[in-house]
Design a protein around this motif. Structure first.
Motif, PDB file in Angstrom:
ATOM      1  N   GLU A  71     -13.555 -78.824  49.240  1.00  0.00           N
ATOM      2  CA  GLU A  71     -14.694 -78.865  48.568  1.00  0.00           C
ATOM      3  C   GLU A  71     -14.391 -79.048  46.868  1.00  0.00           C
ATOM      4  O   GLU A  71     -15.281 -79.488  46.289  1.00  0.00           O
ATOM      5  CB  GLU A  71     -15.535 -77.569  48.887  1.00  0.00           C
ATOM      6  CG  GLU A  71     -15.777 -77.348  50.379  1.00  0.00           C
ATOM      7  CD  GLU A  71     -17.327 -78.147  50.575  1.00  0.00           C
ATOM      8  OE1 GLU A  71     -17.660 -78.585  49.657  1.00  0.00           O
ATOM      9  OE2 GLU A  71     -17.540 -78.306  51.656  1.00  0.00           O
ATOM     10  N   PHE A  74     -14.168 -82.498  46.263  1.00  0.00           N
ATOM     11  CA  PHE A  74     -15.298 -83.349  46.514  1.00  0.00           C
ATOM     12  C   PHE A  74     -16.339 -83.101  45.644  1.00  0.00           C
ATOM     13  O   PHE A  74     -16.795 -83.959  45.008  1.00  0.00           O
ATOM     14  CB  PHE A  74     -15.753 -82.805  47.928  1.00  0.00           C
ATOM     15  CG  PHE A  74     -17.256 -83.289  48.221  1.00  0.00           C
ATOM     16  CD1 PHE A  74     -17.445 -84.694  48.741  1.00  0.00           C
ATOM     17  CD2 PHE A  74     -18.381 -82.534  48.221  1.00  0.00           C
ATOM     18  CE1 PHE A  74     -18.576 -85.066  48.902  1.00  0.00           C
ATOM     19  CE2 PHE A  74     -19.646 -82.901  48.536  1.00  0.00           C
ATOM     20  CZ  PHE A  74     -19.692 -84.210  48.772  1.00  0.00           C
ATOM     21  N   VAL A  78     -18.607 -85.874  43.062  1.00  0.00           N
ATOM     22  CA  VAL A  78     -19.580 -86.046  43.593  1.00  0.00           C
ATOM     23  C   VAL A  78     -20.633 -86.536  42.662  1.00  0.00           C
ATOM     24  O   VAL A  78     -20.663 -85.927  41.496  1.00  0.00           O
ATOM     25  CB  VAL A  78     -20.153 -85.128  44.718  1.00  0.00           C
ATOM     26  CG1 VAL A  78     -20.671 -83.797  43.602  1.00  0.00           C
ATOM     27  CG2 VAL A  78     -21.565 -85.325  45.101  1.00  0.00           C
ATOM     28  N   TRP A  93     -18.557 -75.372  45.643  1.00  0.00           N
ATOM     29  CA  TRP A  93     -17.605 -75.602  46.508  1.00  0.00           C
ATOM     30  C   TRP A  93     -17.107 -74.258  47.184  1.00  0.00           C
ATOM     31  O   TRP A  93     -16.409 -74.118  48.080  1.00  0.00           O
ATOM     32  CB  TRP A  93     -16.045 -75.749  45.511  1.00  0.00           C
ATOM     33  CG  TRP A  93     -15.962 -74.992  44.615  1.00  0.00           C
ATOM     34  CD1 TRP A  93     -16.734 -74.938  43.164  1.00  0.00           C
ATOM     35  CD2 TRP A  93     -15.066 -73.706  44.696  1.00  0.00           C
ATOM     36  NE1 TRP A  93     -15.990 -73.834  42.387  1.00  0.00           N
ATOM     37  CE2 TRP A  93     -15.260 -73.184  43.268  1.00  0.00           C
ATOM     38  CE3 TRP A  93     -14.648 -73.076  45.648  1.00  0.00           C
ATOM     39  CZ2 TRP A  93     -14.681 -71.917  42.894  1.00  0.00           C
ATOM     40  CZ3 TRP A  93     -13.930 -71.930  45.282  1.00  0.00           C
ATOM     41  CH2 TRP A  93     -13.784 -71.125  44.104  1.00  0.00           C
ATOM     42  N   PRO A 144     -15.272 -81.549  53.747  1.00  0.00           N
ATOM     43  CA  PRO A 144     -14.690 -82.958  53.224  1.00  0.00           C
ATOM     44  C   PRO A 144     -13.361 -83.342  53.794  1.00  0.00           C
ATOM     45  O   PRO A 144     -13.103 -84.506  53.964  1.00  0.00           O
ATOM     46  CB  PRO A 144     -14.731 -82.711  51.725  1.00  0.00           C
ATOM     47  CG  PRO A 144     -14.829 -81.526  51.583  1.00  0.00           C
ATOM     48  CD  PRO A 144     -15.341 -80.584  52.652  1.00  0.00           C
TER      49      PRO A 144
END
Lengths: 205, 205
Positions: A71, A74, A78, A93, A144
């Motif tokens: 996370e 990610f 993002v 996260w 993810p």
């Protein structure tokens, strides 16, 4: 138009929950929900699903750590509407629910079955309504780094982790997200021809 | 172990149906099921689904013809276990149910939404249980030539046809396909560690 019925009631009441209280839940209730969910149809009746039910606190912590590692990566990269949405919903996260919920239900699909993703998620639909019937809550969490978790758990490569469902009693005060109206999503006979138009079924909805 | 409950009852009773009788059904009942289904969760709450409800006999015939054209090609080239399964189940290129069912519900997903397939099929899970509650039947039919049908119906390219659900009263005497047992699909704490093993939850299932 009479719209009442048990499924509509459960479906309407059910909301996604990301905070759980510590109250224990009965494993029988979780098994009830799997028992209902496994009745779902699937491509070629392959029933391409397996469930790993985890309550061991150390294992939940490990799973949380692996997910949060994914996370962090990610959330760093993002962009676009998703970044805004995550911020607005205050989704970070951090995945405390992976430790807080008394149970984690990891749902795997068998990648060699036809329509394995479709079948498995249809089955998850059954599962969510059964959970609601039992007064239990969840979020269909999709990490993810699915494959990293699969590896850590020694799950064969033929399987794909579809979702982790933390299961427990809700301690989440957020309201359910709004849903679109029937008029916005249903067309009659022709794409673009809406329910609510004159001469159509406006009075029914 | 007490396993009874409404969702389990509906889920267990519900079977896939490929033959329908001519008895009319109420559009209100179909809308009830969509109303329940659209309460399902979805990635970023995008609700990436649209429904096209068709009852016009000519349009149903056209849809059937396009699907059967795709099915003929598919059945000519299909090999392996699927070929055997289709033969065993006596499933051919013919899709009479696309004309016989009083309604066809075409389910589209929006391809730009995250997890659009997963979300849409989870929602279909809700829909199937609502149909069962209303005493209606369906099959989640996935034509081989999705895009051809989308084009014919003037549906924008951002949408993907996920399934055609013929909806009506069952005239299908086939029994429900068998489901696996809980023991076959649920692991506790560790992949491969089954429910029914000594010291585990054997008595619960």
């Amino acid at each position: 138009m009479v719209m009442n019925g048990r499924i509509l009631e459960l479906a309407t009441r059910r909301k996604t929950v990301r905070k759980f209280d510590e109250k224990e839940i009965k494993i029988e209730d979780v098994l009830y929900c799997i028992k209902a969910a496994k009745e779902a149809p699937s491509g070629m009746n392959a029933q391409p699903w397996k469930f790993l039910l985890v309550s061991n606190p150390e294992l939940k912590r490990e799973i949380r750590e692996i997910c949060e590692k994914g996370e962090r990566k990610f959330h760093e990269k993002v962009k676009g509407p998703l970044r805004g949405w995550l911020k607005e919903k205050r989704i970070t996260w951090e995945k405390r629910f992976l430790e807080e919920a008394p149970y984690l239900l990891l749902v795997f699909s068998h990648k060699k079955a036809r329509y394995f993703i479709q079948s498995t998620w249809l089955m998850i639909g059954y599962f969510l309504l059964a959970l609601e019937e039992k007064g239990l809550a969840t979020v269909t969490y999709t990490p993810p780094n699915l494959d990293e978790i699969r590896c850590y758990l020694n799950v064969p490569t033929d399987y794909r982790l579809e979702a982790i469902l933390p299961i427990g009693h809700s301690a989440d005060e957020k309201e359910k997200e709004k849903r679109k109206s029937l008029e916005e999503i249903v067309y009659l006979e022709e794409w673009g021809s809406k329910l609510g138009e004159p001469g159509k079924l406006g009075k029914l909805i």
